[in-house]
Scaffold this active site. Structure first.
Site, PDB file in Angstrom:
ATOM      1  N   PHE A   1       7.687  -7.034 -49.945  1.00  0.00           N
ATOM      2  CA  PHE A   1       6.307  -6.609 -50.218  1.00  0.00           C
ATOM      3  C   PHE A   1       6.274  -5.379 -51.113  1.00  0.00           C
ATOM      4  O   PHE A   1       5.349  -5.212 -51.921  1.00  0.00           O
ATOM      5  CB  PHE A   1       5.575  -6.325 -48.903  1.00  0.00           C
ATOM      6  CG  PHE A   1       4.108  -6.086 -49.079  1.00  0.00           C
ATOM      7  CD1 PHE A   1       3.226  -7.138 -49.274  1.00  0.00           C
ATOM      8  CD2 PHE A   1       3.595  -4.787 -49.068  1.00  0.00           C
ATOM      9  CE1 PHE A   1       1.868  -6.905 -49.447  1.00  0.00           C
ATOM     10  CE2 PHE A   1       2.246  -4.552 -49.249  1.00  0.00           C
ATOM     11  CZ  PHE A   1       1.375  -5.616 -49.442  1.00  0.00           C
ATOM     12  N   GLU A   2       7.278  -4.521 -50.995  1.00  0.00           N
ATOM     13  CA  GLU A   2       7.314  -3.275 -51.780  1.00  0.00           C
ATOM     14  C   GLU A   2       7.894  -3.471 -53.193  1.00  0.00           C
ATOM     15  O   GLU A   2       7.926  -2.528 -53.995  1.00  0.00           O
ATOM     16  CB  GLU A   2       8.121  -2.198 -51.034  1.00  0.00           C
ATOM     17  CG  GLU A   2       7.438  -1.633 -49.800  1.00  0.00           C
ATOM     18  CD  GLU A   2       7.430  -2.579 -48.606  1.00  0.00           C
ATOM     19  OE1 GLU A   2       8.443  -3.272 -48.393  1.00  0.00           O
ATOM     20  OE2 GLU A   2       6.407  -2.657 -47.905  1.00  0.00           O
TER      21      GLU A   2
ATOM     22  N   VAL B   1      12.396 -13.871 -48.903  1.00  0.00           N
ATOM     23  CA  VAL B   1      11.426 -13.954 -47.804  1.00  0.00           C
ATOM     24  C   VAL B   1      11.634 -15.290 -47.091  1.00  0.00           C
ATOM     25  O   VAL B   1      11.350 -16.357 -47.652  1.00  0.00           O
ATOM     26  CB  VAL B   1       9.978 -13.834 -48.314  1.00  0.00           C
ATOM     27  CG1 VAL B   1       9.011 -13.804 -47.135  1.00  0.00           C
ATOM     28  CG2 VAL B   1       9.806 -12.599 -49.187  1.00  0.00           C
TER      29      VAL B   1
ATOM     30  N   THR C   1       5.328 -17.330 -38.021  1.00  0.00           N
ATOM     31  CA  THR C   1       3.940 -17.075 -38.420  1.00  0.00           C
ATOM     32  C   THR C   1       3.798 -17.251 -39.929  1.00  0.00           C
ATOM     33  O   THR C   1       4.766 -17.564 -40.617  1.00  0.00           O
ATOM     34  CB  THR C   1       3.524 -15.642 -38.044  1.00  0.00           C
ATOM     35  OG1 THR C   1       4.253 -14.736 -38.890  1.00  0.00           O
ATOM     36  CG2 THR C   1       3.823 -15.336 -36.587  1.00  0.00           C
TER      37      THR C   1
ATOM     38  N   HIS D   1       3.357 -14.923 -41.996  1.00  0.00           N
ATOM     39  CA  HIS D   1       3.655 -13.642 -42.635  1.00  0.00           C
ATOM     40  C   HIS D   1       4.287 -13.854 -44.019  1.00  0.00           C
ATOM     41  O   HIS D   1       3.933 -13.195 -44.999  1.00  0.00           O
ATOM     42  CB  HIS D   1       4.608 -12.848 -41.735  1.00  0.00           C
ATOM     43  CG  HIS D   1       4.615 -11.400 -41.997  1.00  0.00           C
ATOM     44  ND1 HIS D   1       3.808 -10.511 -41.336  1.00  0.00           N
ATOM     45  CD2 HIS D   1       5.343 -10.653 -42.865  1.00  0.00           C
ATOM     46  CE1 HIS D   1       4.028  -9.289 -41.780  1.00  0.00           C
ATOM     47  NE2 HIS D   1       4.958  -9.347 -42.705  1.00  0.00           N
TER      48      HIS D   1
ATOM     49  N   PHE E   1      10.399 -12.421 -61.458  1.00  0.00           N
ATOM     50  CA  PHE E   1      10.265 -12.801 -60.044  1.00  0.00           C
ATOM     51  C   PHE E   1      11.582 -13.405 -59.562  1.00  0.00           C
ATOM     52  O   PHE E   1      11.790 -14.618 -59.613  1.00  0.00           O
ATOM     53  CB  PHE E   1       9.121 -13.816 -59.921  1.00  0.00           C
ATOM     54  CG  PHE E   1       8.789 -14.239 -58.524  1.00  0.00           C
ATOM     55  CD1 PHE E   1       8.035 -13.432 -57.683  1.00  0.00           C
ATOM     56  CD2 PHE E   1       9.195 -15.475 -58.042  1.00  0.00           C
ATOM     57  CE1 PHE E   1       7.695 -13.844 -56.390  1.00  0.00           C
ATOM     58  CE2 PHE E   1       8.864 -15.897 -56.760  1.00  0.00           C
ATOM     59  CZ  PHE E   1       8.115 -15.075 -55.939  1.00  0.00           C
TER      60      PHE E   1
ATOM     61  N   ARG F   1      21.234 -20.569 -52.548  1.00  0.00           N
ATOM     62  CA  ARG F   1      20.659 -20.153 -53.840  1.00  0.00           C
ATOM     63  C   ARG F   1      21.029 -18.718 -54.196  1.00  0.00           C
ATOM     64  O   ARG F   1      20.460 -18.124 -55.109  1.00  0.00           O
ATOM     65  CB  ARG F   1      19.130 -20.290 -53.771  1.00  0.00           C
ATOM     66  CG  ARG F   1      18.673 -21.743 -53.705  1.00  0.00           C
ATOM     67  CD  ARG F   1      17.306 -21.908 -53.104  1.00  0.00           C
ATOM     68  NE  ARG F   1      16.882 -23.316 -53.099  1.00  0.00           N
ATOM     69  CZ  ARG F   1      17.324 -24.243 -52.219  1.00  0.00           C
ATOM     70  NH1 ARG F   1      18.192 -23.908 -51.280  1.00  0.00           N
ATOM     71  NH2 ARG F   1      16.912 -25.487 -52.302  1.00  0.00           N
TER      72      ARG F   1
HETATM   73  C1  DLZ Z   1       7.889  -7.911 -42.222  1.00  0.00           C
HETATM   74  C2  DLZ Z   1       8.801  -8.782 -43.023  1.00  0.00           C
HETATM   75  C3  DLZ Z   1       9.145 -10.065 -42.569  1.00  0.00           C
HETATM   76  C4  DLZ Z   1       8.630 -10.634 -41.279  1.00  0.00           C
HETATM   77  N1  DLZ Z   1       9.988 -10.842 -43.260  1.00  0.00           N
HETATM   78  C5  DLZ Z   1      10.480 -10.376 -44.427  1.00  0.00           C
HETATM   79  C6  DLZ Z   1      11.382 -11.180 -45.182  1.00  0.00           C
HETATM   80  O1  DLZ Z   1      11.773 -12.288 -44.806  1.00  0.00           O
HETATM   81  N2  DLZ Z   1      11.817 -10.669 -46.366  1.00  0.00           N
HETATM   82  C7  DLZ Z   1      11.447  -9.454 -46.853  1.00  0.00           C
HETATM   83  O2  DLZ Z   1      11.873  -9.072 -47.942  1.00  0.00           O
HETATM   84  N3  DLZ Z   1      10.613  -8.663 -46.126  1.00  0.00           N
HETATM   85  C8  DLZ Z   1      10.139  -9.085 -44.949  1.00  0.00           C
HETATM   86  N4  DLZ Z   1       9.309  -8.308 -44.217  1.00  0.00           N
HETATM   87  C9  DLZ Z   1       9.052  -6.920 -44.688  1.00  0.00           C
HETATM   88  C10 DLZ Z   1       7.886  -6.790 -45.684  1.00  0.00           C
HETATM   89  O3  DLZ Z   1       8.281  -7.226 -46.972  1.00  0.00           O
HETATM   90  C11 DLZ Z   1       7.460  -5.307 -45.759  1.00  0.00           C
HETATM   91  O4  DLZ Z   1       8.590  -4.517 -46.073  1.00  0.00           O
HETATM   92  C12 DLZ Z   1       6.851  -4.814 -44.481  1.00  0.00           C
HETATM   93  O5  DLZ Z   1       5.777  -5.651 -44.100  1.00  0.00           O
HETATM   94  C13 DLZ Z   1       6.365  -3.367 -44.623  1.00  0.00           C
HETATM   95  O6  DLZ Z   1       5.970  -2.913 -43.402  1.00  0.00           O
END
Ligand code: DLZ
Length: 166
Positions: free
Chosen positions: A66-67, A90, A95, A97, A122, A136
């Site tokens: 996310f960051e 990811v 869920t 998420h 990306f 991968r």
């Molecule tokens: C929270 C979360 C989850 C559940 N899964 C992943 C993931 O599979 N891969 C990834 O890079 N980051 C994950 N994160 C963290 C989020 O990207 C983010 O860092 C948090 O939601 C910040 O609190």
């Protein structure tokens, strides 16, 4: 085309630009480290293999995918960075998420590229399982990091072509 049908480390290398003077930022997410470190290795080695100087490659870590967006923007806003490669993984959980993260990162990185006018790549795997990710990240389907680096190189080539066109 699904990744199953295309090896991520096999690509055409015709007419690649000279990248010996270009500077790259690799932004790496720390979640699923085993995978993202393999992505980093692939991207780094591919850049060097095709002409980037090691001293022209900078790395920054972010906590999770996310960051990646903000990390990518900080690098892309620097005058001395020509392209940014965002690397993350990811994995689908119980869920939704992962869906929210994936969409946010894809949209966010697109926005950073459009806002800065620089290639922002990306390099994020979005698999259902860790095995699919490993397949991968240097496994049977090649390495998404290789592909992301080659994409950055090719976009720099296109940028040069577009801006030198008379
Ligand atoms: C929270 C979360 C989850 C559940 N899964 C992943 C993931 O599979 N891969 C990834 O890079 N980051 C994950 N994160 C963290 C989020 O990207 C983010 O860092 C948090 O939601 C910040 O609190």
């Amino acid at each position: 085309m699904a990744t199953e049908l295309k090896n991520l480390s096999v690509f055409s290398t015709d007419n690649l630009p000279d990248i010996s003077g270009r500077r790259f930022a690799l932004v790496v997410a720390e979640w699923n480290t085993e995978v993202t470190e393999a992505l980093f290795e692939g991207a780094y080695q591919t850049l060097v293999q095709y002409g980037a100087r090691k001293e022209n490659i900078v790395r920054g870590n972010v906590p999770g995918s996310f960051e990646l967006t903000l990390g990518a923007q900080w690098f892309a806003q620097r005058d001395d960075i020509d392209a940014v490669i965002a690397l993350g993984c990811v994995i689908q959980g119980e869920t939704k998420h992962n869906d929210y993260i994936n969409h946010a990162v894809a949209q966010g990185l697109t926005n950073v590229g459009l806002k800065t006018g620089k290639p922002v790549i990306f390099g994020v795997l979005t698999p259902n399982t860790q095995q699919q990710a490993l397949d991968r990240a240097g496994g049977i389907h090649g390495n998404k990091g290789d592909e992301a680096a080659m994409t950055a190189i090719k976009m720099l080539g296109l940028q040069k072509q577009v801006y030198s066109f008379k």
